[in-house]
Design an enzyme around this catalytic site. Structure first.
Site, PDB file in Angstrom:
ATOM      1  N   LEU A  89      -6.236   3.921  -1.685  1.00 64.89           N
ATOM      2  CA  LEU A  89      -5.995   4.961  -0.685  1.00 64.89           C
ATOM      3  C   LEU A  89      -4.984   4.485   0.345  1.00 64.89           C
ATOM      4  O   LEU A  89      -4.167   5.277   0.840  1.00 64.89           O
ATOM      5  CB  LEU A  89      -7.309   5.349  -0.005  1.00 64.89           C
ATOM      6  N   TYR A  90      -5.023   3.200   0.684  1.00 61.31           N
ATOM      7  CA  TYR A  90      -4.023   2.655   1.609  1.00 61.31           C
ATOM      8  C   TYR A  90      -2.608   2.931   1.101  1.00 61.31           C
ATOM      9  O   TYR A  90      -1.752   3.449   1.826  1.00 61.31           O
ATOM     10  CB  TYR A  90      -4.245   1.154   1.773  1.00 61.31           C
ATOM     11  N   ALA A  91      -2.357   2.605  -0.164  1.00 56.80           N
ATOM     12  CA  ALA A  91      -1.040   2.843  -0.752  1.00 56.80           C
ATOM     13  C   ALA A  91      -0.708   4.330  -0.766  1.00 56.80           C
ATOM     14  O   ALA A  91       0.428   4.734  -0.504  1.00 56.80           O
ATOM     15  CB  ALA A  91      -0.986   2.267  -2.160  1.00 56.80           C
TER      16      ALA A  91
ATOM     17  N   THR B 282      -1.730   6.648   1.323  1.00 58.36           N
ATOM     18  CA  THR B 282      -1.374   7.140   2.658  1.00 58.36           C
ATOM     19  C   THR B 282       0.035   6.710   3.034  1.00 58.36           C
ATOM     20  O   THR B 282       0.775   7.470   3.669  1.00 58.36           O
ATOM     21  CB  THR B 282      -2.356   6.640   3.733  1.00 58.36           C
ATOM     22  N   LYS B 283       0.427   5.515   2.627  1.00 60.10           N
ATOM     23  CA  LYS B 283       1.778   5.046   2.953  1.00 60.10           C
ATOM     24  C   LYS B 283       2.842   5.813   2.160  1.00 60.10           C
ATOM     25  O   LYS B 283       3.928   6.115   2.675  1.00 60.10           O
ATOM     26  CB  LYS B 283       1.886   3.546   2.692  1.00 60.10           C
TER      27      LYS B 283
END
Length: 342
Positions: A152-154, A156-157
């Site tokens: 999810l981090y990737a 969002t970026k």
């Protein structure tokens, strides 16, 4: 004196960038939430050091607080905004995914709105090498398709990149997104691998080595990274109707003043080589606990930094041996014979 508004100045990279800009004569307005994701004492210490320079001022606030963020940027009237603040960490996104939506999506939207309202000359924002996701063709370059994020981090970026492109197109905001590759160095984050390795080694504990050590990373020294950002401030993407010549393999959008730029060391370093460099700096062998790969992790990263060099004339090149030696020296000075706070 040119003004730069920097989000995340109490953080690892934001602190180093603010210090670098101040050294070059910029006025820096910092904005940071000082969240408890890791040791807040370390964050406060970074800000205390920056505040020793009269050209630096700081506001404590969350990106999600749109009223405060808008007021501060409106009053400061910066020439440039560098947006670094985010909920970071690949593994933490498995534990607390909502924080990534609130900070990385809503917070970044607020920053972009402020950039639009104040007509800044250049908006620069941090992305990550994690957007390359399941891509296997390396080195990664900016023109590759990036549609397979693994965390999810990737995600969002990557969403930030899409959001920024739309704003650059709609409002003509010159925008640069930089994709960071495994940043390490002095004043680092306690959740990063080098910090964890150092803490465990000093305590005589074993370090966790994922995928049994069969991994590689493009380790990028923080000093090289912030120097790259400083140079990219001057490399404003031009509007489509104002372009004279194009750079080879540029990621410049055909419809907006927008581009993405890798910032990495341009080398694949095996994880075990990185650990050995730390052992050399420490002067002893570290105990190791070899374990399986964590969900969302990738076996390797490697940046093509040709575009960065064409735009700035600079290519990061600090060997990991040198960067780790600097980190060890700083760590021993900052934490003299005492454990690190988690």
């Amino acid at each position: 004196m040119r003004k730069v508004f920097v989000t995340g100045t109490a953080g690892f990279i934001g602190f180093h960038l603010a210090r670098h800009l101040l050294d070059e004569g910029f006025q820096v307005i910092g904005y940071d939430g000082i969240t408890d994701y890791y040791d807040v004492a370390l964050k406060h210490r970074r800000h205390q050091m920056l505040l020793q320079n009269q050209a630096f001022s700081a506001v404590e606030g969350m990106l999600e607080d749109n009223d405060l963020l808008t007021e501060i940027i409106g009053n400061a009237k910066p020439d440039v905004i560098v947006h670094l603040a985010a909920q970071a960490g690949v593994r933490y996104s498995l534990e607390n995914p909502r924080s990534y939506i609130e900070s990385n999506l809503i917070g970044t939207f607020n920053v972009m709105e402020a950039a639009r309202e104040n007509a800044v000359s250049h908006l620069l924002m941090a992305s990550t090498s994690s957007v390359y996701g399941a891509n296997t063709e390396m080195p990664f370059d900016e023109t590759q398709k990036v549609s397979t994020p693994l965390t999810l981090y990737a995600a969002t970026k990557r969403a930030n990149e899409h959001m920024a492109h739309s704003y650059a197109h709609l409002w003509g905001i010159p925008t640069t997104m930089f994709r960071f590759f495994t940043v390490y160095g002095t004043w680092g984050r306690p959740d990063l691998a080098l910090f964890k390795f150092m803490r465990a080694a000093r305590a005589g504990e074993a370090i966790d080595v994922y995928n049994h050590g069969n991994m590689s990373r493009d380790f990028t020294y923080v000093g090289d990274l912030v120097h790259s950002i400083r140079l990219l401030i001057e490399a404003q993407p031009a509007l489509p109707d104002q372009r004279e010549t194009l750079i080879d393999d540029d990621s410049l959008s055909p419809v907006a003043p927008f581009r993405t730029v890798n910032i990495g060391n341009g080398k694949q370093v095996p994880l075990m080589h990185f650990i050995h460099a730390l052992e050399e700096a420490l002067g002893f062998e570290i105990k190791k606990n070899f374990i399986e790969m964590q969900p969302g992790d990738v076996p390797g990263t490697w940046a093509n930094t040709d575009l960065l060099e064409r735009l700035t004339g600079f290519r990061p090149n600090t060997p990991v041996e040198d960067g780790i030696a600097k980190f060890v020296e700083w760590y021993r000075d900052y934490y003299p014979n005492k454990p690190v706070a988690s």
